[in-house]
Motif scaffolding. Structure first.
Motif, PDB file in Angstrom:
ATOM      1  N   LEU A   1       0.839  -1.197   0.000  1.00  0.00           N
ATOM      2  CA  LEU A   1       0.000   0.000   0.000  1.00  0.00           C
ATOM      3  C   LEU A   1       0.874   1.248   0.000  1.00  0.00           C
ATOM      4  CD1 LEU A   1      -2.817  -0.971   2.545  1.00  0.00           C
ATOM      5  CD2 LEU A   1      -2.927  -0.984   0.047  1.00  0.00           C
ATOM      6  N   TRP A   2       1.883   1.269   0.899  1.00  0.00           N
ATOM      7  CA  TRP A   2       2.848   2.366   0.963  1.00  0.00           C
ATOM      8  C   TRP A   2       4.255   1.776   0.896  1.00  0.00           C
ATOM      9  CZ3 TRP A   2      -1.221   2.676   4.679  1.00  0.00           C
ATOM     10  CH2 TRP A   2      -2.056   3.804   4.552  1.00  0.00           C
ATOM     11  N   PHE A   3       5.187   2.554   0.391  1.00  0.00           N
ATOM     12  CA  PHE A   3       6.583   2.113   0.384  1.00  0.00           C
ATOM     13  C   PHE A   3       7.492   3.319   0.159  1.00  0.00           C
ATOM     14  CE2 PHE A   3      10.516   0.496  -1.299  1.00  0.00           C
ATOM     15  CZ  PHE A   3      10.718  -0.676  -0.579  1.00  0.00           C
ATOM     16  N   PRO A   4       8.558   3.440   0.989  1.00  0.00           N
ATOM     17  CA  PRO A   4       8.769   2.662   2.216  1.00  0.00           C
ATOM     18  C   PRO A   4       7.903   3.222   3.332  1.00  0.00           C
ATOM     19  CG  PRO A   4      10.564   4.218   1.927  1.00  0.00           C
ATOM     20  CD  PRO A   4       9.676   4.381   0.727  1.00  0.00           C
ATOM     21  N   LYS A   5       7.506   2.349   4.239  1.00  0.00           N
ATOM     22  CA  LYS A   5       6.727   2.759   5.399  1.00  0.00           C
ATOM     23  C   LYS A   5       7.567   2.490   6.640  1.00  0.00           C
ATOM     24  CE  LYS A   5       2.177   2.289   7.566  1.00  0.00           C
ATOM     25  NZ  LYS A   5       0.903   1.529   7.581  1.00  0.00           N
TER      26      LYS A   5
ATOM     27  N   LEU B   1       0.330   1.281  -3.921  1.00  0.00           N
ATOM     28  CA  LEU B   1      -1.035   1.617  -4.334  1.00  0.00           C
ATOM     29  C   LEU B   1      -1.469   2.992  -3.843  1.00  0.00           C
ATOM     30  CD1 LEU B   1      -2.873  -1.797  -3.849  1.00  0.00           C
ATOM     31  CD2 LEU B   1      -1.637  -0.919  -5.828  1.00  0.00           C
ATOM     32  N   TYR B   2      -0.864   3.458  -2.759  1.00  0.00           N
ATOM     33  CA  TYR B   2      -1.182   4.783  -2.239  1.00  0.00           C
ATOM     34  C   TYR B   2      -0.031   5.745  -2.553  1.00  0.00           C
ATOM     35  CZ  TYR B   2      -4.883   2.511   0.566  1.00  0.00           C
ATOM     36  OH  TYR B   2      -5.975   1.816   0.990  1.00  0.00           O
ATOM     37  N   GLY B   3      -0.231   7.001  -2.247  1.00  0.00           N
ATOM     38  CA  GLY B   3       0.790   8.008  -2.507  1.00  0.00           C
ATOM     39  C   GLY B   3       1.872   8.024  -1.446  1.00  0.00           C
ATOM     40  N   ASP B   4       2.620   9.100  -1.405  1.00  0.00           N
ATOM     41  CA  ASP B   4       3.716   9.232  -0.450  1.00  0.00           C
ATOM     42  C   ASP B   4       3.151   9.334   0.967  1.00  0.00           C
ATOM     43  OD1 ASP B   4       6.229   9.461   0.551  1.00  0.00           O
ATOM     44  OD2 ASP B   4       6.625  11.460  -0.236  1.00  0.00           O
ATOM     45  N   LEU B   5       3.905   8.803   1.914  1.00  0.00           N
ATOM     46  CA  LEU B   5       3.493   8.829   3.320  1.00  0.00           C
ATOM     47  C   LEU B   5       4.521   9.630   4.093  1.00  0.00           C
ATOM     48  CD1 LEU B   5       1.418   7.670   5.356  1.00  0.00           C
ATOM     49  CD2 LEU B   5       2.990   5.760   5.703  1.00  0.00           C
ATOM     50  N   SER B   6       4.072  10.706   4.722  1.00  0.00           N
ATOM     51  CA  SER B   6       5.003  11.592   5.427  1.00  0.00           C
ATOM     52  C   SER B   6       5.348  10.992   6.779  1.00  0.00           C
ATOM     53  CB  SER B   6       4.316  12.909   5.636  1.00  0.00           C
ATOM     54  OG  SER B   6       5.119  13.941   5.325  1.00  0.00           O
ATOM     55  N   GLN B   7       6.531  10.358   6.866  1.00  0.00           N
ATOM     56  CA  GLN B   7       6.995   9.734   8.101  1.00  0.00           C
ATOM     57  C   GLN B   7       8.502   9.907   8.208  1.00  0.00           C
ATOM     58  OE1 GLN B   7       5.796   5.576   8.144  1.00  0.00           O
ATOM     59  NE2 GLN B   7       4.192   6.022   9.609  1.00  0.00           N
ATOM     60  N   PRO B   8       9.038   9.911   9.431  1.00  0.00           N
ATOM     61  CA  PRO B   8      10.494   9.963   9.569  1.00  0.00           C
ATOM     62  C   PRO B   8      11.119   8.648   9.116  1.00  0.00           C
ATOM     63  CG  PRO B   8       9.463   9.684  11.728  1.00  0.00           C
ATOM     64  CD  PRO B   8       8.356   9.911  10.749  1.00  0.00           C
ATOM     65  N   LEU B   9      11.952   8.701   8.094  1.00  0.00           N
ATOM     66  CA  LEU B   9      12.584   7.504   7.550  1.00  0.00           C
ATOM     67  C   LEU B   9      14.066   7.479   7.895  1.00  0.00           C
ATOM     68  CD1 LEU B   9      11.021   7.484   3.953  1.00  0.00           C
ATOM     69  CD2 LEU B   9      10.254   6.162   5.941  1.00  0.00           C
ATOM     70  N   SER B  10      14.611   6.278   8.002  1.00  0.00           N
ATOM     71  CA  SER B  10      16.045   6.142   8.241  1.00  0.00           C
ATOM     72  C   SER B  10      16.795   6.581   6.985  1.00  0.00           C
ATOM     73  CB  SER B  10      16.379   4.686   8.554  1.00  0.00           C
ATOM     74  OG  SER B  10      16.153   3.874   7.414  1.00  0.00           O
ATOM     75  N   PRO B  11      18.076   6.940   7.106  1.00  0.00           N
ATOM     76  CA  PRO B  11      18.866   7.285   5.917  1.00  0.00           C
ATOM     77  C   PRO B  11      18.863   6.175   4.872  1.00  0.00           C
ATOM     78  CG  PRO B  11      20.034   7.940   7.907  1.00  0.00           C
ATOM     79  CD  PRO B  11      18.831   7.155   8.352  1.00  0.00           C
TER      80      PRO B  11
END
Length: 409
Positions: A11-15, A40-50
């Protein structure tokens, strides 16, 4: 090893909370499999690792892709109206248990028409969904339209409770992957006379220590760490009750409760009502790097999972394997597949769900016997490095892809 071209459909990547999905894709690509991720979904605003930020972005659908999705659907409908309506009845003409699940599967059904076109354009040989919900519906639709075999993974809340469509997804799939042994009989009940279609492949370990663990526990309060979504299945309210019991028994502790979610306000109110304000901190959702640092500082990870009233539950929370890989002792509840990793008295301490008294007792045991806690953690580390070896498990999954691609040829 055969290297079929794969499309992965999360659905999201990366989550940030689905590090195991990210790790699997990255390791498969590292093995030489051509893997295209279509979320399948758009961008997800989350803190991601480098590491996540540096990984190539997927093809994202979401609302911006709605015109292309509808165009792909109507193109197929005008060409083959009867079969398109039959496919809609097959995929959507069953119950999904909730409006949220229905909405997810409805979007995925239409998205599957565009995914089918992309699969043909890319020369894809296998379609894989990392979940049994909407993303499996999109994979199923794309497979029916193209003849390309598909598979899906079945993990936790996507199959507990099971939606009515699950039996049809299992029937149409080339294979179904479960990531814990506890789910094998559950999924095989949907496979009829083909139980071997359901295969166990553990997740890939997704977080390695970003530093060294101290050789001995530092003096001072017991440092308890808990991390996850603030939802009912995580059982964090029982952990707070256990913390109140620890305080009343004179056990000095500090709890770091990391995460976010809908139950956040209720958990904060519970902390205030129990008078634990000076002992509990809420740092919010922790990125991979920050979580690793927290695990190296902590003395014990608490995982108080429960089975919710509707049957929803975790499989094996990924945070358990991550903690043991850091040499961090684990106290958990005996839910779903957790006992496959937290083996009582061998690799950790296991208590009954919803039992704050037992949870407090196990945490107090960690505080009173650091040598035994370290022994459990060391044994747990050896176990997770074997069971959740990223390359070994990715090779098992790649072998399943290759075998079914050969059959399809």
């Amino acid at each position: 090893m055969d290297r079929p071209r794969i499309v992965s459909l999360p659905l999201w990547f990366p989550k940030a909370s689905e590090t195991f999905v990210f790790r699997e894709v990255k390791v498969l690509a590292g093995l030489g499999l051509p893997v295209t991720v279509v979320s399948l979904y758009g961008d997800l605003s989350q803190p991601l690792s480098p590491e996540m930020r540096a990984f190539p972005a997927p093809e994202r659908l979401g609302s911006l892709a709605a015109p292309r999705i509808l165009a792909a659907f109507f193109r197929e409908f005008l060409r083959r109206p009867a079969s398109t309506l039959a496919l809609a009845r097959r995929c959507l003409g069953v119950g999904f248990g909730s409006l949220e699940r229905f909405g997810e599967n409805l979007w995925a059904f239409f998205a599957g028409f565009l995914v089918a076109r992309r699969c043909l354009e890319l020369g894809v040989e296998h379609i894989h969904s990392p979940w049994a919900g909407g993303s499996a519906t999109a994979a199923r639709v794309a497979s029916r339209l193209t003849g390309i075999p598909f598979s899906f993974a079945a993990r936790a809340g996507d199959i507990h409770p099971p939606e009515a469509a699950l039996a049809g997804k299992v029937a149409d799939a080339a294979f179904v992957r479960v990531n814990n042994a506890a789910n094998l009989p559950h999924l095989r009940a949907f496979a009829g006379d083909a139980p071997d279609k359901v295969r166990l492949v553990y997740n890939s370990l997704s977080l390695s220590p970003r530093g060294e663990r101290p050789a001995a526990r530092a003096p001072g309060p017991l440092r308890i760490l808990a991390a996850g979504r603030f939802v009912a299945t995580k059982g964090f309210s029982y952990l707070l009750d256990a913390c109140a019991l620890l305080r009343d028994r004179g056990v000095d502790f500090r709890l770091t409760l990391a995460g976010d979610g809908g139950l956040g306000p209720a958990l904060r109110r519970q902390v205030r009502s129990l008078g634990l304000g000076e002992r509990v901190e809420f740092p919010g959702f922790l990125s991979h790097d920050a979580l690793s640092a927290a695990m190296l500082r902590a003395d014990v990870l608490a995982v108080p999972c429960v089975v919710d009233s509707d049957g929803d539950r975790d499989g094996i929370p990924n945070v358990i394997m991550e903690a043991l890989a850091h040499g961090l002792p684990v106290v958990a509840t005996d839910v779903a597949g957790i006992a496959e990793v937290v083996r009582p008295g061998e690799t950790g301490l296991l208590v009954s769900e919803r039992d704050a008294e037992a949870l407090a007792g196990a945490l107090a045991g960690i505080a009173s016997d650091p040598a035994e806690a370290a022994r459990l953690a060391l044994a747990g580390r050896r176990l997770v490095l074997e069971l959740f070896d990223p390359e070994a498990n990715a090779r098992r999954l790649a072998g399943l892809f290759a075998a079914h691609c050969r059959e399809a040829r």
